[in-house]
Write a protein that holds these residues in place. Sequence first.
Motif, PDB file in Angstrom:
ATOM      1  N   UNK A 182      -1.430  43.937  24.757  1.00  0.00           N
ATOM      2  CA  UNK A 182      -2.543  43.525  23.913  1.00  0.00           C
ATOM      3  C   UNK A 182      -2.291  42.124  23.367  1.00  0.00           C
ATOM      4  N   UNK A 183      -3.320  41.293  23.445  1.00  0.00           N
ATOM      5  CA  UNK A 183      -3.216  39.918  22.970  1.00  0.00           C
ATOM      6  C   UNK A 183      -2.976  38.901  24.063  1.00  0.00           C
ATOM      7  N   UNK A 184      -2.583  39.370  25.257  1.00  0.00           N
ATOM      8  CA  UNK A 184      -2.342  38.444  26.370  1.00  0.00           C
ATOM      9  C   UNK A 184      -3.657  37.855  26.877  1.00  0.00           C
ATOM     10  N   UNK A 185      -3.625  36.576  27.204  1.00  0.00           N
ATOM     11  CA  UNK A 185      -4.768  35.925  27.845  1.00  0.00           C
ATOM     12  C   UNK A 185      -4.649  36.126  29.354  1.00  0.00           C
ATOM     13  N   UNK A 186      -5.763  36.503  29.991  1.00  0.00           N
ATOM     14  CA  UNK A 186      -5.760  36.725  31.436  1.00  0.00           C
ATOM     15  C   UNK A 186      -6.962  36.032  32.063  1.00  0.00           C
ATOM     16  N   UNK A 187      -6.817  35.714  33.333  1.00  0.00           N
ATOM     17  CA  UNK A 187      -7.916  35.152  34.107  1.00  0.00           C
ATOM     18  C   UNK A 187      -8.370  36.172  35.144  1.00  0.00           C
ATOM     19  N   UNK A 196       2.287  56.594  45.761  1.00  0.00           N
ATOM     20  CA  UNK A 196       0.985  56.178  46.270  1.00  0.00           C
ATOM     21  C   UNK A 196       0.163  55.623  45.114  1.00  0.00           C
ATOM     22  N   UNK A 197      -0.436  54.459  45.319  1.00  0.00           N
ATOM     23  CA  UNK A 197      -1.241  53.865  44.259  1.00  0.00           C
ATOM     24  C   UNK A 197      -1.840  52.547  44.705  1.00  0.00           C
ATOM     25  N   UNK A 198      -2.525  51.877  43.769  1.00  0.00           N
ATOM     26  CA  UNK A 198      -3.173  50.603  44.084  1.00  0.00           C
ATOM     27  C   UNK A 198      -3.167  49.712  42.852  1.00  0.00           C
ATOM     28  N   UNK A 199      -2.761  48.466  43.030  1.00  0.00           N
ATOM     29  CA  UNK A 199      -2.704  47.509  41.929  1.00  0.00           C
ATOM     30  C   UNK A 199      -4.072  47.315  41.280  1.00  0.00           C
ATOM     31  N   UNK A 200      -4.049  46.912  40.009  1.00  0.00           N
ATOM     32  CA  UNK A 200      -5.276  46.629  39.266  1.00  0.00           C
ATOM     33  C   UNK A 200      -5.233  45.183  38.798  1.00  0.00           C
ATOM     34  N   UNK A 201      -6.364  44.487  38.934  1.00  0.00           N
ATOM     35  CA  UNK A 201      -6.459  43.080  38.557  1.00  0.00           C
ATOM     36  C   UNK A 201      -7.549  42.877  37.513  1.00  0.00           C
ATOM     37  N   UNK A 202      -7.377  41.867  36.696  1.00  0.00           N
ATOM     38  CA  UNK A 202      -8.395  41.524  35.702  1.00  0.00           C
ATOM     39  C   UNK A 202      -9.680  41.142  36.423  1.00  0.00           C
ATOM     40  N   UNK A 203     -10.798  41.688  35.958  1.00  0.00           N
ATOM     41  CA  UNK A 203     -12.072  41.392  36.619  1.00  0.00           C
ATOM     42  C   UNK A 203     -12.867  40.318  35.892  1.00  0.00           C
ATOM     43  N   UNK A 204     -12.434  39.967  34.678  1.00  0.00           N
ATOM     44  CA  UNK A 204     -13.045  38.858  33.939  1.00  0.00           C
ATOM     45  C   UNK A 204     -11.938  38.048  33.278  1.00  0.00           C
ATOM     46  N   UNK A 205     -12.275  36.855  32.854  1.00  0.00           N
ATOM     47  CA  UNK A 205     -11.338  36.021  32.101  1.00  0.00           C
ATOM     48  C   UNK A 205     -11.507  36.314  30.617  1.00  0.00           C
ATOM     49  N   UNK A 206     -10.393  36.565  29.933  1.00  0.00           N
ATOM     50  CA  UNK A 206     -10.484  36.889  28.512  1.00  0.00           C
ATOM     51  C   UNK A 206      -9.139  37.280  27.946  1.00  0.00           C
ATOM     52  N   UNK A 207      -9.174  38.139  26.929  1.00  0.00           N
ATOM     53  CA  UNK A 207      -7.961  38.572  26.236  1.00  0.00           C
ATOM     54  C   UNK A 207      -7.829  40.086  26.325  1.00  0.00           C
ATOM     55  N   UNK A 208      -6.615  40.553  26.603  1.00  0.00           N
ATOM     56  CA  UNK A 208      -6.363  41.994  26.628  1.00  0.00           C
ATOM     57  C   UNK A 208      -6.516  42.522  25.206  1.00  0.00           C
ATOM     58  N   UNK A 209      -7.458  43.448  25.027  1.00  0.00           N
ATOM     59  CA  UNK A 209      -7.757  43.961  23.693  1.00  0.00           C
ATOM     60  C   UNK A 209      -6.994  45.248  23.394  1.00  0.00           C
ATOM     61  N   UNK A 210      -6.894  46.130  24.382  1.00  0.00           N
ATOM     62  CA  UNK A 210      -6.222  47.416  24.165  1.00  0.00           C
ATOM     63  C   UNK A 210      -5.710  47.957  25.486  1.00  0.00           C
ATOM     64  N   UNK A 211      -4.641  48.771  25.396  1.00  0.00           N
ATOM     65  CA  UNK A 211      -4.096  49.445  26.570  1.00  0.00           C
ATOM     66  C   UNK A 211      -3.903  50.918  26.226  1.00  0.00           C
ATOM     67  N   UNK A 255      -5.262  54.667  28.607  1.00  0.00           N
ATOM     68  CA  UNK A 255      -5.266  55.050  30.014  1.00  0.00           C
ATOM     69  C   UNK A 255      -6.149  54.091  30.803  1.00  0.00           C
ATOM     70  N   UNK A 256      -6.541  53.030  30.144  1.00  0.00           N
ATOM     71  CA  UNK A 256      -7.275  51.930  30.758  1.00  0.00           C
ATOM     72  C   UNK A 256      -6.891  50.654  30.027  1.00  0.00           C
ATOM     73  N   UNK A 257      -7.209  49.518  30.626  1.00  0.00           N
ATOM     74  CA  UNK A 257      -6.944  48.219  30.002  1.00  0.00           C
ATOM     75  C   UNK A 257      -8.286  47.590  29.646  1.00  0.00           C
ATOM     76  N   UNK A 258      -8.472  47.296  28.366  1.00  0.00           N
ATOM     77  CA  UNK A 258      -9.706  46.666  27.912  1.00  0.00           C
ATOM     78  C   UNK A 258      -9.500  45.163  27.797  1.00  0.00           C
TER      79      UNK A 258
END
Length: 443
Positions: free
Chosen positions: A400-405, A418-433, A435-438
């Motif tokens: 939380x608090x990290x800036x991402x693109x 077995x799994x699949x990586x997750x990437x930021x879909x918008x540019x902004x700031x991580x608000x909460x983590x 069972x999902x990343x906001x």
Amino acid sequence: MANKIVAAVKAAGVVGAGGAGFPTHIKIDNAAEVVIANGAECEPLLRAHRHLMAGESEQIIHGLKAVMTTTGASQGYIALKAKYVTAIKNLETVLARLGEQNIQLFFLPDFYPAGDEHVLVHEVTGRIIPEGGIPLNVGAVVCNVETLFNIAQAVSGIPVTTKYVTVTGAVRKPVTIKVPVGTKASELIAAAGGPTVNDYVIIDGGPMMGKIVSENAPVTKTTSGLIVLPRNNPLVTQKNLSWQVITNHAKAACCSCRACTDCCPRYLLGHSLEPHRIMQAVGNGFTGNLTTITRVFLCSECGACETFGCTMGLSPRRVNAELKRLLIQSGVKNPHRAVPAGVRAGREYRRIPAKRLVSRLGLTAYDVEAPLSREKWEPAEVRLPLIQHIGAATVPVVKAGDAVKAGDLIAITPAGVVGANVHASITGTVYAIEDFITIRTEK
């Protein structure tokens, strides 16, 4: 080259875009004779994949060629319905320009479920996948056309951050939109002009196999459509029935007419699944031959039995799904691995016409075009689930608090699972983590 493609697909977080979300890098890292691009889009009302085939023909073909490279396949097919005229024209134009000799279009009749992997493989190749098997068992790999688009993007270093979604049903302006993964369902409904009824539910996916979700549910890598329906719609009522009601109805009303079996796509392919016999077992208090009960493992849960076959309003599909869950919970595995000698007699006459299915579902009024919007969608917030795929949850690499693109890696698959990586879909700031990343923008 093959290893580099597989690595790029894994890094990009590509999963099956039209089904359960199996990690694609695992699927394509196998030897096969033929690769089939699944462009059937057989669920009623959905339009996204035909738009994608028309608008991104070259990328889909590049994705198909990439999978042919990783699997060593000598032949590729793009299987789509003959009614997708614009997509066919554009795909043929690109194939001719590229001089592709090993990729052909295969035209499917307009029936349900043409996009089921077992059904599709038989339609295209004439081969029958064994009971409990996968296309690889008969030398084939099947990839959804949006998955192939994502593979082509991955080879160019672009991760999965967007999704093509049809928004339709009881909305003012049905539309197909390309949105960032994690966008709220309510925002897509607003983009379609809002609902036309006050009391409604939202189905994520198609009317046959889709699930009811809340307005706050996020678009995931597997979301192909959002369908708004009045809460009193019979289809919604059926999806909301409790297990107790379903079993009570089965015990009281099933007359063993076998209509559910006669329209079952897997039965028609020669598999030993007979839904009416499973319903009989339920009616008899689950007594009888265990072999009959364990055949629920052969059910694809396509819903043909309950929406088109049964005239009593029963739900063999829900019975099969629940029994399957209970058997797995008890440690029982699928014992059925027979190889059918051939399809059932009369199969070609028992395929379910798409128009008749729509009518039977009571959805004819909603069977309208949902044109592709060219508007760039930029939500102020996205919620990215750590599980959008078959397998283990991803592990966040941000806090939380990290800036991402947009495109940044924010959650990775643990080693050895077995799994699949997750990437930021918008540019902004991580608000909460959780069972999902906001992620929120600075708007």
